[in-house]
Write a protein that holds these residues in place. Sequence first.
Motif, PDB file in Angstrom:
ATOM      1  N   LYS A 297       0.643  -1.306  -0.060  1.00 19.00           N
ATOM      2  CA  LYS A 297       0.294   0.052   0.194  1.00 19.00           C
ATOM      3  C   LYS A 297       0.829   1.292  -0.383  1.00 19.00           C
ATOM      4  O   LYS A 297       0.230   2.627  -0.350  1.00 19.00           O
ATOM      5  CB  LYS A 297      -1.436   0.184   0.931  1.00 19.00           C
ATOM      6  CG  LYS A 297      -2.197  -0.974   0.930  1.00 19.00           C
ATOM      7  CD  LYS A 297      -2.987  -0.785   1.826  1.00 19.00           C
ATOM      8  CE  LYS A 297      -2.658  -1.348   3.821  1.00 19.00           C
ATOM      9  NZ  LYS A 297      -3.643  -2.138   4.759  1.00 19.00           N
ATOM     10  N   GLU A 298       2.060   1.086   0.740  1.00 19.10           N
ATOM     11  CA  GLU A 298       3.136   2.582   0.759  1.00 19.10           C
ATOM     12  C   GLU A 298       3.351   2.445  -0.323  1.00 19.10           C
ATOM     13  O   GLU A 298       4.106   3.623  -0.917  1.00 19.10           O
ATOM     14  CB  GLU A 298       3.748   2.111   1.508  1.00 19.10           C
ATOM     15  CG  GLU A 298       3.223   2.268   3.268  1.00 19.10           C
ATOM     16  CD  GLU A 298       4.671   1.619   4.220  1.00 19.10           C
ATOM     17  OE1 GLU A 298       5.508   1.671   4.028  1.00 19.10           O
ATOM     18  OE2 GLU A 298       3.967   2.009   5.654  1.00 19.10           O
ATOM     19  N   LEU A 299       3.936   1.167  -1.500  1.00 16.79           N
ATOM     20  CA  LEU A 299       4.877   1.681  -2.652  1.00 16.79           C
ATOM     21  C   LEU A 299       3.978   2.035  -3.431  1.00 16.79           C
ATOM     22  O   LEU A 299       4.406   2.741  -4.190  1.00 16.79           O
ATOM     23  CB  LEU A 299       5.535   0.141  -3.239  1.00 16.79           C
ATOM     24  CG  LEU A 299       7.101   0.101  -2.563  1.00 16.79           C
ATOM     25  CD1 LEU A 299       6.995  -1.815  -2.234  1.00 16.79           C
ATOM     26  CD2 LEU A 299       7.824   0.596  -2.080  1.00 16.79           C
ATOM     27  N   CYS A 300       2.241   1.860  -3.436  1.00 21.82           N
ATOM     28  CA  CYS A 300       1.413   1.876  -4.675  1.00 21.82           C
ATOM     29  C   CYS A 300       0.921   3.605  -4.078  1.00 21.82           C
ATOM     30  O   CYS A 300      -0.493   3.806  -5.037  1.00 21.82           O
ATOM     31  CB  CYS A 300       0.499   1.025  -4.560  1.00 21.82           C
ATOM     32  SG  CYS A 300       0.825  -0.625  -5.138  1.00 21.82           S
ATOM     33  N   SER A 301       0.558   4.369  -3.347  1.00 24.22           N
ATOM     34  CA  SER A 301       0.232   4.816  -2.487  1.00 24.22           C
ATOM     35  C   SER A 301      -1.376   4.761  -2.413  1.00 24.22           C
ATOM     36  O   SER A 301      -2.233   5.284  -3.534  1.00 24.22           O
ATOM     37  CB  SER A 301       0.610   5.895  -3.442  1.00 24.22           C
ATOM     38  OG  SER A 301       2.301   6.964  -3.186  1.00 24.22           O
ATOM     39  N   MET A 302      -1.809   3.545  -1.974  1.00 32.07           N
ATOM     40  CA  MET A 302      -3.386   2.720  -2.365  1.00 32.07           C
ATOM     41  C   MET A 302      -3.772   3.144  -0.905  1.00 32.07           C
ATOM     42  O   MET A 302      -3.490   2.727   0.426  1.00 32.07           O
ATOM     43  CB  MET A 302      -3.287   1.740  -2.365  1.00 32.07           C
ATOM     44  CG  MET A 302      -3.258   1.053  -4.218  1.00 32.07           C
ATOM     45  SD  MET A 302      -3.503  -0.227  -4.737  1.00 32.07           S
ATOM     46  CE  MET A 302      -3.319  -0.994  -6.203  1.00 32.07           C
TER      47      MET A 302
END
Length: 343
Positions: A297-302
Amino acid sequence: MKRNPFNLVFGKEPSQIISRLTESTEIIEAFQADPPEQQIYMITGVRGCGKTVFMTEIAKALKADDWIIVELNSSQDLMTDLAASLSSENQLAQIFQKASINLSLFGFGLEVKGSVPISSIQVALTKMLESLKKHGKKVLVCIDEVTVTEYMKVFSSAFQIFIRQDLPIFLLMTGLFENINNLQNEKNLTFLYRAPKMELKPLNLGVIADNYQKNFNLDYETSDKMAKLTKGYSFAFQVLGHFTWKYEGDYQKALPDYRHYLEDYVYEKVWSEMSLGDRKLAFGTARSGDGKAKTIKELCSMTDSEYSVYRDRLLKRGILSANGHGYVQFTLPLFEEYVIRQM
């Protein structure tokens, strides 16, 4: 030189096959029960997981038990093709003639003098199935890679009626998750929601290792490494075996060909069918290293809700699997490398 026992042709039953005994036994016993426990199964899974081969195995097992096996194409007139296929077998044609079933209006060449020709294909099939039931015969219809077509809608509606009339007809369908799901969501086909859907999971790594050990005369440690490289993915088992055979048992030399073949013949198609959100999540999964939801989620900004939506999509399509609470992983071998290069 011995012939390479591993097959790269999609859907063709290979000489080296790892049976799914638990799953096939479930379907066969359900069909053969008296009365039948089920008359329809939908087989789904990611591309290359062995859906077609699995269906072929079941059809062969039942054919040996004197069933009538009919293979149909969902893009063609299924009702007419089913009637044509049944009436084209001499033994069955004789049964239909004795029952005075006149199919001459459909161009099958099955004419019964003194009997009025049937003009409705559904009525014709009903009478044909009733005759087969009296002779103790059962019909298994196999439809590979089903898609939503008008022909498929008509056949599914008729099949529901055949079941209600207690006729001896059974149905096996294979398809990608989205195609099966679309068919289930069609208006007037709600009975398909109650039909069991079997998702094919990865093959047993231990059985794959045993197969490689036997075919290439390897020590178990080496064959186990090979098996883990496939992640139990059916097509990968064939591809790695094929190229390892080509390199006379040296799987290390086979790895570049193995990777390129998977990418060219499976992963490009899988990638093309993924939405931007699917790809974004796949990239985050590939980059995360451990498949931890928080990291992805952090890597994808989701947001949590965005992550859940795309995670569920990829899980249902068989591209991801849940690896413990809060973790996911790819079901396809070397897919991480492919995703990173694509993005």
